[in-house]
Design a protein around this motif. Structure first.
Motif, mmCIF file in Angstrom:
data_model
loop_
_atom_site.group_PDB
_atom_site.id
_atom_site.type_symbol
_atom_site.label_atom_id
_atom_site.label_comp_id
_atom_site.label_asym_id
_atom_site.label_seq_id
_atom_site.Cartn_x
_atom_site.Cartn_y
_atom_site.Cartn_z
ATOM 1 N N ALA A 177 -13.238 5.446 27.184
ATOM 2 C CA ALA A 177 -13.505 4.357 27.507
ATOM 3 C C ALA A 177 -13.728 3.507 26.293
ATOM 4 O O ALA A 177 -13.131 2.190 26.224
ATOM 5 N N THR A 178 -14.363 4.046 25.081
ATOM 6 C CA THR A 178 -14.866 3.120 24.059
ATOM 7 C C THR A 178 -13.450 2.883 23.213
ATOM 8 O O THR A 178 -13.469 2.010 22.636
ATOM 9 N N SER A 179 -12.522 3.659 23.268
ATOM 10 C CA SER A 179 -11.268 3.670 22.610
ATOM 11 C C SER A 179 -10.362 2.429 22.818
ATOM 12 O O SER A 179 -9.640 1.675 22.055
ATOM 13 N N PHE A 180 -10.493 2.056 24.385
ATOM 14 C CA PHE A 180 -9.798 0.627 24.610
ATOM 15 C C PHE A 180 -10.976 -0.543 24.299
ATOM 16 O O PHE A 180 -10.109 -1.656 24.180
ATOM 17 N N LEU A 181 -12.019 -0.521 24.150
ATOM 18 C CA LEU A 181 -12.947 -1.660 24.200
ATOM 19 C C LEU A 181 -13.724 -1.955 22.872
ATOM 20 O O LEU A 181 -13.940 -3.087 22.791
ATOM 21 N N ALA A 182 -13.828 -0.842 22.151
ATOM 22 C CA ALA A 182 -14.487 -1.055 20.748
ATOM 23 C C ALA A 182 -13.621 -1.993 20.110
ATOM 24 O O ALA A 182 -12.528 -1.960 19.803
ATOM 25 N N SER A 183 -14.319 -3.070 19.218
ATOM 26 C CA SER A 183 -13.463 -3.668 18.404
ATOM 27 C C SER A 183 -13.401 -3.370 16.865
ATOM 28 O O SER A 183 -13.975 -2.151 16.374
ATOM 29 N N PRO A 184 -12.396 -3.462 16.231
ATOM 30 C CA PRO A 184 -12.191 -2.691 14.699
ATOM 31 C C PRO A 184 -13.116 -2.971 14.089
ATOM 32 O O PRO A 184 -13.629 -2.003 12.936
ATOM 33 N N GLU A 185 -13.773 -3.947 14.246
ATOM 34 C CA GLU A 185 -15.084 -4.267 13.050
ATOM 35 C C GLU A 185 -16.355 -3.740 13.585
ATOM 36 O O GLU A 185 -17.318 -3.606 12.802
ATOM 37 N N TYR A 186 -16.428 -3.166 14.844
ATOM 38 C CA TYR A 186 -17.447 -2.230 15.377
ATOM 39 C C TYR A 186 -17.277 -0.917 16.016
ATOM 40 O O TYR A 186 -17.566 -0.754 17.168
ATOM 41 N N GLN A 187 -16.709 0.133 15.188
ATOM 42 C CA GLN A 187 -16.387 1.152 15.683
ATOM 43 C C GLN A 187 -17.273 2.238 15.651
ATOM 44 O O GLN A 187 -18.249 2.057 15.192
ATOM 45 N N THR A 188 -17.212 3.018 16.749
ATOM 46 C CA THR A 188 -18.239 4.175 16.875
ATOM 47 C C THR A 188 -17.949 5.281 16.143
ATOM 48 O O THR A 188 -16.380 5.470 15.895
ATOM 49 N N LEU A 189 -18.479 6.212 15.922
ATOM 50 C CA LEU A 189 -18.431 7.313 15.275
ATOM 51 C C LEU A 189 -17.436 8.321 15.883
ATOM 52 O O LEU A 189 -16.426 8.956 15.081
ATOM 53 N N PRO A 190 -17.195 8.548 17.078
ATOM 54 C CA PRO A 190 -16.097 9.486 17.461
ATOM 55 C C PRO A 190 -14.621 8.746 17.277
ATOM 56 O O PRO A 190 -13.710 9.375 17.004
ATOM 57 N N ILE A 191 -14.623 7.417 17.521
ATOM 58 C CA ILE A 191 -13.318 6.865 17.282
ATOM 59 C C ILE A 191 -12.968 6.894 15.522
ATOM 60 O O ILE A 191 -12.032 7.016 15.264
ATOM 61 N N TYR A 192 -14.096 6.759 14.891
ATOM 62 C CA TYR A 192 -13.893 6.827 13.668
ATOM 63 C C TYR A 192 -13.388 8.349 13.139
ATOM 64 O O TYR A 192 -12.353 8.340 12.150
ATOM 65 N N ILE A 193 -13.849 9.417 13.584
ATOM 66 C CA ILE A 193 -13.526 10.686 13.378
ATOM 67 C C ILE A 193 -11.978 10.786 13.717
ATOM 68 O O ILE A 193 -11.276 11.415 13.017
ATOM 69 N N VAL A 194 -11.725 10.431 14.943
ATOM 70 C CA VAL A 194 -10.332 10.601 15.333
ATOM 71 C C VAL A 194 -9.357 9.964 14.257
ATOM 72 O O VAL A 194 -8.258 10.223 14.164
ATOM 73 N N ARG A 195 -9.812 8.697 14.048
ATOM 74 C CA ARG A 195 -8.725 7.930 13.000
ATOM 75 C C ARG A 195 -8.725 8.516 11.804
ATOM 76 O O ARG A 195 -7.597 8.478 10.962
ATOM 77 N N LEU A 196 -9.695 9.172 11.300
ATOM 78 C CA LEU A 196 -9.719 9.817 10.099
ATOM 79 C C LEU A 196 -8.807 11.254 10.295
ATOM 80 O O LEU A 196 -8.008 11.476 9.165
ATOM 81 N N LEU A 197 -8.642 11.665 11.475
ATOM 82 C CA LEU A 197 -7.875 13.017 11.710
ATOM 83 C C LEU A 197 -6.461 12.512 11.462
ATOM 84 O O LEU A 197 -5.413 13.365 11.283
ATOM 85 N N GLY A 198 -6.205 11.273 11.817
ATOM 86 C CA GLY A 198 -4.523 10.553 11.813
ATOM 87 C C GLY A 198 -4.376 10.173 10.856
ATOM 88 O O GLY A 198 -3.022 9.875 10.451
ATOM 89 N N ARG A 199 -5.159 10.474 9.503
ATOM 90 C CA ARG A 199 -4.830 9.992 8.220
ATOM 91 C C ARG A 199 -4.478 11.082 7.185
ATOM 92 O O ARG A 199 -5.174 12.075 7.250
ATOM 93 N N PRO A 200 -3.415 11.318 6.423
ATOM 94 C CA PRO A 200 -3.234 12.241 5.674
ATOM 95 C C PRO A 200 -4.282 12.407 4.464
ATOM 96 O O PRO A 200 -4.800 11.349 4.112
ATOM 97 N N GLY A 201 -4.357 13.395 3.985
ATOM 98 C CA GLY A 201 -5.259 13.599 2.503
ATOM 99 C C GLY A 201 -6.500 14.618 3.119
ATOM 100 O O GLY A 201 -6.888 14.590 4.213
ATOM 101 N N ALA A 202 -6.715 15.378 2.001
ATOM 102 C CA ALA A 202 -7.776 16.185 2.172
ATOM 103 C C ALA A 202 -9.179 15.568 2.585
ATOM 104 O O ALA A 202 -10.188 16.259 2.969
ATOM 105 N N ASP A 203 -9.306 14.402 1.549
ATOM 106 C CA ASP A 203 -10.654 13.945 1.701
ATOM 107 C C ASP A 203 -10.944 13.252 3.174
ATOM 108 O O ASP A 203 -11.893 13.382 3.753
ATOM 109 N N ASN A 204 -9.982 12.731 3.695
ATOM 110 C CA ASN A 204 -10.110 12.234 5.129
ATOM 111 C C ASN A 204 -10.452 13.478 6.226
ATOM 112 O O ASN A 204 -11.043 13.238 7.061
ATOM 113 N N PHE A 205 -9.639 14.528 5.986
ATOM 114 C CA PHE A 205 -10.155 15.613 6.927
ATOM 115 C C PHE A 205 -11.384 16.127 6.562
ATOM 116 O O PHE A 205 -12.246 16.423 7.573
ATOM 117 N N GLY A 206 -11.813 16.451 5.242
ATOM 118 C CA GLY A 206 -13.234 16.607 5.091
ATOM 119 C C GLY A 206 -14.105 15.813 5.365
ATOM 120 O O GLY A 206 -15.328 16.212 6.070
#
Length: 558
Positions: A498-527
C-alpha cells in the motif's frame, strides 16, 4: 426507587457507550476499507462519467497476457504452498511430537520469519542467489524459483505450528494398535495419522496459498520474474501507464481469486473435519526411525531459513578490501536528487519509524474498541450474530492484498481530497488497515478469557461501566497491548504494498528505498540495499521483542 432509576440510567449509559464504540469502528472500517476497495471495483466497471461500462473488463479478459499473468500468479502460489507443506509437516512432527536436546532452539529459529519484513527476506534471497552469492552458480537469481523459495521461507513455520499443535494432542494408542497388528510405520501414518491431520493441513495450506498469492513485496524485491503477478501488473498499469481502469480490473481479478481460495479452503476443511480423540500434549523421545523427518527439518531450518539470513549479514559487511562497515556508512549519504528526492537511508528509516508510530496508535485504538465489542457477552441473538459478522468482516483486510488497499486509497480518498496525500496522512491509515486484523486476533483471545462473572460482581457492587472496564478489562488489555503494539509497529515498518502507491517521493519509507536501490545498477547501491535490509530487520525484530516483554503482571481476583 432511586436505585431502580440509577440502574436504568447506567443501562442507558452502557448502551450509549457500546453504541458509540461500535459506531467509531464501523465508521473507520467503512471509510478506510470498504470505500477504497469498493471504489477500486467500481472504477473497473464504469467510464469517466460514472456510467456502467464493461469494455475494459472485456478487453483485459480476452488478452493472452492477462491469463499468462493469472497462470503465473497461481503457479507460484501453488508451488510455494506445496513446498511449505512438504517441509512443514516433517517439521511439525519433529518440533511438536518429539523431544530431544536443542528442540526449543530449533523451534525458536523457525519463528524468525514471523518478525522479519518481507522486503528484508527478499533482499536476503537476492544476496544468497545473486551472482556473487553462495548459490549464484545455480542461476536462480530473479527467477520464479527464487520467489517460491522465499515463499517457503515464510510459511514453513506456519504449517509446522498449526499442524504440530494438533499432532501433539493426538491419542497415540490408535497408531500403536495398528503397528501391533503388523502395519508399517508409513502405512500407520498414511491411514491413521494423516487423515486426522488433514483438517489442520487443509486450513493452514489454504492460509499459505492466500499469503503466497498476495506476496507483492517479495515479487518486487526479487525482480518480478516472468510476466509478473496480478499485483505487479496493478502497479505497472498505475505507475507506468496511468491506466487506472485497467489496474482496477486486475485488482478485481486478484480479489476474486483470493476470495475463491478462502471459500475453497473453508469447504475442504469443513468436509474433512472429523471427531478426534485428543489428550494433553505428549512428546516421545527422538529415535533412529525419525531420521527422515529430522533430516528434512534440519535442511529447511539451515538452508531455507538460516542461510539467507546469515548471507545477508555477511554480504552487507563485504567490501572490496575485506569486511567492514562501508555499506552502512553509505546509508548516511544521499544518492542524489534523481532518486527519492535526495533522501538518505537514515532519513527513510526515520520516516518509516514516524509513520509506523502513527499507524500503531491508530491500529491500537481501533483494535481495542473492536476486540471489546466482539468479546462483550450479549444475550440477544441478533447482537450475537452481529458480533460474529463483525468478527468475520474485520478479517477481510487480511484476505485483500495491500496493493488493492493502496490502490483503493488512491482512487477514493486521494481522488476526493488530494491534499490528504500531500499531508502524509494516507500512508499510516493504509498501514493501520493492513495491520488491524493481526492485532485484533492477538487481543481477542486475551479479552475472551475475562470471566463475565467478574464484570457482573463489580456492577452489583456499584461500579460504573467505565470503572468495570478500567478495573476488570483494563489489566487484560494492558497485558496484551505490548505485544499488539509491537506487532502493529513491526508490520507497519515493513509494509510495502500500500505504501508504494501512497508515499510521496520526498517522504519515502525504508522498504521503498531498498527496492529502488535494488533497481539501480552498481555495487554500492546493492551493498546499501543489503545494509538497509539488515537495519530494517533489526529494528522490526527489536520492536516486536520489546512489545512482547511489556507484560505487566495480571492480578487475580478470587
Amino acid at each position: 426507587m432511586d436505585r431502580a432509576l440509577r440502574e436504568r440510567q447506567l443501562n442507558v449509559l452502557t448502551r450509549f457507550g457500546w453504541g458509540a464504540a461500535l459506531a467509531v469502528v464501523l465508521t473507520f472500517l467503512t471509510i478506510f476499507f470498504a470505500w477504497p476497495v469498493g471504489a477500486m471495483l467500481v472504477r473497473g466497471i464504469t467510464d469517466d462519467a460514472g456510467n456502467l461500462n464493461l469494455n475494459t473488463f472485456g478487453d483485459v479478459l480476452t488478452t493472452g497476457r492477462t491469463w499468462a499473468i493469472v497462470g503465473h500468479t497461481l503457479t507460484m502460489a501453488s508451488l510455494g504452498t506445496l513446498g511449505s507443506v512438504l517441509f512443514g509437516i516433517p517439521a511439525a512432527y519433529i518440533l511438536y511430537r518429539t523431544d530431544f536436546v536443542g528442540r526449543n532452539v530449533l523451534r525458536s529459529v523457525t519463528l524468525i520469519p514471523f518478525v522479519l519484513p518481507t522486503v528484508v527476506v527478499g533482499v536476503a534471497f537476492r544476496a544468497l542467489l545473486g551472482t556473487n552469492g553462495p548459490l549464484g552458480f545455480l542461476g536462480l537469481d530473479q527467477t520464479t524459483w527464487a520467489v517460491v523459495a522465499a515463499m517457503v521461507f515464510f510459511n514453513i513455520s506456519l504449517i509446522a505450528r498449526q499442524v504440530g499443535g494438533l499432532w501433539q494432542m493426538l491419542d497415540p494408542r490408535t497408531v500403536e494398535a495398528a503397528r501391533s497388528l503388523g502395519a508399517s510405520r508409513a502405512r500407520a501414518f498414511c491411514t491413521i495419522t494423516l487423515p486426522a491431520l488433514t483438517p489442520a493441513i487443509g486450513a493452514s495450506a489454504g492460509l499459505v496459498f492466500l499469503y503466497c498469492s498476495t506476496a507483492y513485496s517479495l515479487v518486487r524485491t526479487l525482480g518480478s520474474p516472468g510476466v509478473g503477478t496480478l499485483e505487479t501488473e496493478v502497479f505497472r498499469q498505475t505507475q507506468a501507464f496511468l491506466d487506472l481502469r485497467t489496474a482496477a480490473v486486475f485488482s478485481a481479478l486478484q480479489v476474486v481469486f483470493v476470495l475463491a481460495s478462502v471459500w475453497l479452503t473453508q469447504r475442504l476443511s469443513h468436509r474433512t473435519t472429523t471427531a478426534l480423540r485428543l489428550q494433553q500434549p505428549r512428546r516421545q523421545k527422538l529415535s533412529r526411525a525419525d531420521w527422515l523427518p529430522l533430516t528434512i527439518t534440519l535442511f529447511a531450518v539451515i538452508v531455507i531459513i538460516l542461510w539467507p539470513m546469515v548471507t545477508l549479514l555477511e554480504r552487507s559487511l563485504a567490501t572490496d578490501d575485506g569486511y567492514g562497515l562501508d555499506n552502512y556508512r553509505l546509508l548516511l549519504t544521499s544518492p542524489g536528487t534523481g532518486f527519492a528526492g535526495g533522501t538518505t537511508a537514515a532519513q527513510a528509516l526515520e520516516h518509516s519509524v514516524k509513520i509506523a508510530l502513527d499507524a500503531t496508535v491508530i491500529t491500537l485504538v481501533a483494535a481495542i474498541l473492536l476486540s471489546l465489542v466482539i468479546t462483550r457477552q450479549v444475550k440477544h441473538p441478533g447482537l450475537a450474530r452481529g458480533q460474529r459478522l463483525l468478527d468475520t468482516f474485520i478479517m477481510l483486510p487480511m484476505g485483500v492484498s495491500s496493493v488493492t488497499i493502496g490502490f483503493g486509497f488512491l482512487v477514493s480518498l486521494h481522488a476526493w481530497n488530494p491534499s490528504l496525500s500531500q499531508s502524509g496522512m494516507l500512508v499510516p491509515l493504509a498501514q493501520a488497515v493492513v495491520a488491524l486484523p493481526l492485532v485484533v486476533r492477538s487481543l481477542i483471545p486475551v479479552l475472551a478469557a475475562v470471566d463475565p462473572k467478574q464484570r457482573q460482581a463489580a456492577a452489583v457492587l456499584g461500579a460504573s461501566p467505565a470503572r468495570v472496564l478500567a478495573t476488570i478489562d483494563g489489566p487484560y488489555i494492558l497485558r496484551a497491548v505490548g505485544l499488539a503494539a509491537g506487532l502493529s509497529f513491526s508490520v507497519s515498518l515493513g509494509e510495502f504494498g500500500a505504501t508504494s502507491f501512497l508515499a510521496s517521493p520526498e517522504y519515502q519509507t525504508l522498504p521503498i528505498y531498498i527496492v529502488r536501490l535494488l533497481g539501480r545498477p552498481g555495487a554500492d547501491n546493492f551493498g546499501m540495499a543489503l545494509a538497509a535490509a539488515v537495519v530494517l530487520g533489526i529494528v522490526a525484530s527489536i520492536a516486536l521483542l520489546l512489545g512482547e516483554r511489556i507484560r505487566p503482571r495480571l492480578r487475580r481476583f478470587t
